[in-house]
Design an enzyme around this catalytic site. Sequence first.
Site, mmCIF file in Angstrom:
data_model
loop_
_atom_site.group_PDB
_atom_site.id
_atom_site.type_symbol
_atom_site.label_atom_id
_atom_site.label_comp_id
_atom_site.label_asym_id
_atom_site.label_seq_id
_atom_site.Cartn_x
_atom_site.Cartn_y
_atom_site.Cartn_z
ATOM 1 N N GLU A 1 0.818 -1.205 0.000
ATOM 2 C CA GLU A 1 0.000 0.000 0.000
ATOM 3 C C GLU A 1 0.857 1.263 0.000
ATOM 4 O O GLU A 1 0.368 2.341 -0.374
ATOM 5 C CB GLU A 1 -0.931 0.020 1.213
ATOM 6 C CG GLU A 1 -2.018 -1.040 1.227
ATOM 7 C CD GLU A 1 -1.564 -2.369 1.807
ATOM 8 O OE1 GLU A 1 -2.416 -3.246 1.997
ATOM 9 O OE2 GLU A 1 -0.341 -2.543 2.066
ATOM 10 N N GLU B 1 1.350 -15.647 -1.821
ATOM 11 C CA GLU B 1 0.635 -16.679 -1.058
ATOM 12 C C GLU B 1 -0.190 -15.933 -0.012
ATOM 13 O O GLU B 1 0.205 -15.828 1.151
ATOM 14 C CB GLU B 1 1.618 -17.659 -0.425
ATOM 15 C CG GLU B 1 0.963 -18.939 0.071
ATOM 16 C CD GLU B 1 0.603 -18.865 1.542
ATOM 17 O OE1 GLU B 1 -0.409 -18.194 1.876
ATOM 18 O OE2 GLU B 1 1.319 -19.463 2.346
ATOM 19 N N GLU C 1 -6.823 -13.171 7.829
ATOM 20 C CA GLU C 1 -5.647 -12.290 7.843
ATOM 21 C C GLU C 1 -5.765 -11.132 6.859
ATOM 22 O O GLU C 1 -4.939 -10.230 6.860
ATOM 23 C CB GLU C 1 -4.343 -13.067 7.587
ATOM 24 C CG GLU C 1 -4.028 -14.078 8.680
ATOM 25 C CD GLU C 1 -2.751 -14.839 8.431
ATOM 26 O OE1 GLU C 1 -2.264 -14.850 7.276
ATOM 27 O OE2 GLU C 1 -2.223 -15.432 9.391
ATOM 28 N N SER D 1 -4.567 -6.826 0.204
ATOM 29 C CA SER D 1 -3.273 -6.294 -0.234
ATOM 30 C C SER D 1 -2.893 -6.856 -1.603
ATOM 31 O O SER D 1 -2.261 -6.163 -2.419
ATOM 32 C CB SER D 1 -2.189 -6.633 0.789
ATOM 33 O OG SER D 1 -2.456 -6.026 2.037
#
EC number: 2.1.1.319
Length: 534
Positions: free
Chosen positions: A243, A257, A266, A271
Amino acid sequence: MEVSSVKKLEQLEFSLESVTDLSSSSASSSSPAVATFSCVDGVTELRFLQSDSTHCFNFDLASAQLFKLGPVHFICVSDSSGSSEEKSFSQGVNIKFKNDKDSKDFCESFQEWRKDAVVQGSSLQNGTVSANKSKFDNKIEASSAKMYFHYYGQLLHQQNMLQDYVRTGTYYAAVMENRSDFAGRVVVDVGAGSGILSMFAAQAGAKHVYAVEASEMAEYARKLIAGNPLFAERITVIKGKVEDIELPEKADILISEPMGTLLVNERMLESYVIARDRFMSPKGKMFPTVGRIHMAPFSDEFLFIEMANKAMFWQQQNYYGVDLTPLYGSAHQGYFSQPVVDAFDPRLLVASPMFHIIDFTQMKEEDFYEIDIPLKFTASMCTRVHGLACWFDVLFDGSTVQRWLTTAPGAPTTHWYQIRCVLSQPIYVMAGQEITGRLHLIAHSAQSYTIDLTLSAKMWGPGASQGGILQSSTCKFDLKEPYYRMSQPQAYPVAQELPLQPQPELNTQDIQTPNEELEEELLQQPPQNPSAQL
């Protein structure tokens, strides 16, 4: 190789359709204008100059803010720089651009220049220096992020993932079987960890790989990559969040992954798609490409009793003179709010599974904030349904080979295992009966999800068309706080607790457990050969 995460800032100019003063009571005529970013004597400024006027609007970027009103319409305002304690804006302008591209380029430059202005030491009212919060920091609480990056910054946890040979082997196969997608291409590894996927991409012939890692594992990745000189010259490790960082070129391939328990735990998938929007070229590829969440009702009486018995501790009425029963209800509810993570027998499923598709190439970041999945199954047996079992798989859609990585029950076990949401009130079904419901996931700031599950059994048989819901059960779960059933200590035979003595090598398959009388007799007999050991 290392590069700065922020490009070197140079003076920039943007042509605008018009700029008007917000404080002007009369409507100003629309005339072309120019916006200029510059740094003079350590002060970073944004200036707006109208082409038909000598008046110039100056903004100190350390205190300027930009608000979007439309695709090409913005407002820029600046905090008051005086000594007044009251929070106010000293000036503001209306900005209109000629097209979407100009407005997008201006916004990106504004963010970078403003970030640079704050980092250089702009003084705020409280005397401290603060940078803008990134998109990640705005939605994730600091304590959760700290624990998250600390966890993945440790080698033992990276080793746990590397030793998941289903995971690591599938990634290796997906990359090497699709060399044509990687050869001569620019690759970005999102959340690179130890850098293993970056080195896979380099092995496949990637022109250059940018390994982006926000945790302290970035330093280990640099060390590991430097120790593999065949790849080191083609891999650049960048420590930072996707970001926040900048890259010098667009990527042809994104590899990552980003999967967690139930695929979305998570919140790293967000992202992943942010990296897609920021760094990937229009015709780029994503490895993995698509994910699927699979779901099916299950029946497991042993698990249900195990969960219920945990709360029995709180039914004691005389625990050292204390009555614990007032907390029994809360404890019972708490245990059943934990999703169970373990590997289970697929024969526990009572209906054929269904799946929900998440296309990483199309999903927007906001689409992950709330995921709603309607459920519909047909029971294959007469039983009690104790909850919903879930697992996931992902597709690597390569040009040469399409390869799936699955975490399904019955398949080779991965470090994700499977997950089961156990209802505190099971429902009864007959073979052929329809089971409906809803799985509703809402993201929260602790990098996980709140799960609302409802399962209902509808009328079945000849009168099904005239009836409605017979039974319904609802439960709420916190995906952040699962019950890791696989981590429970195992029971060992009592014989293994005897004092250890030097022993010759034995074939454990030849050892038979004696009965108590024979064991006592053998222990009382002295060995015939002094060198022999029992």
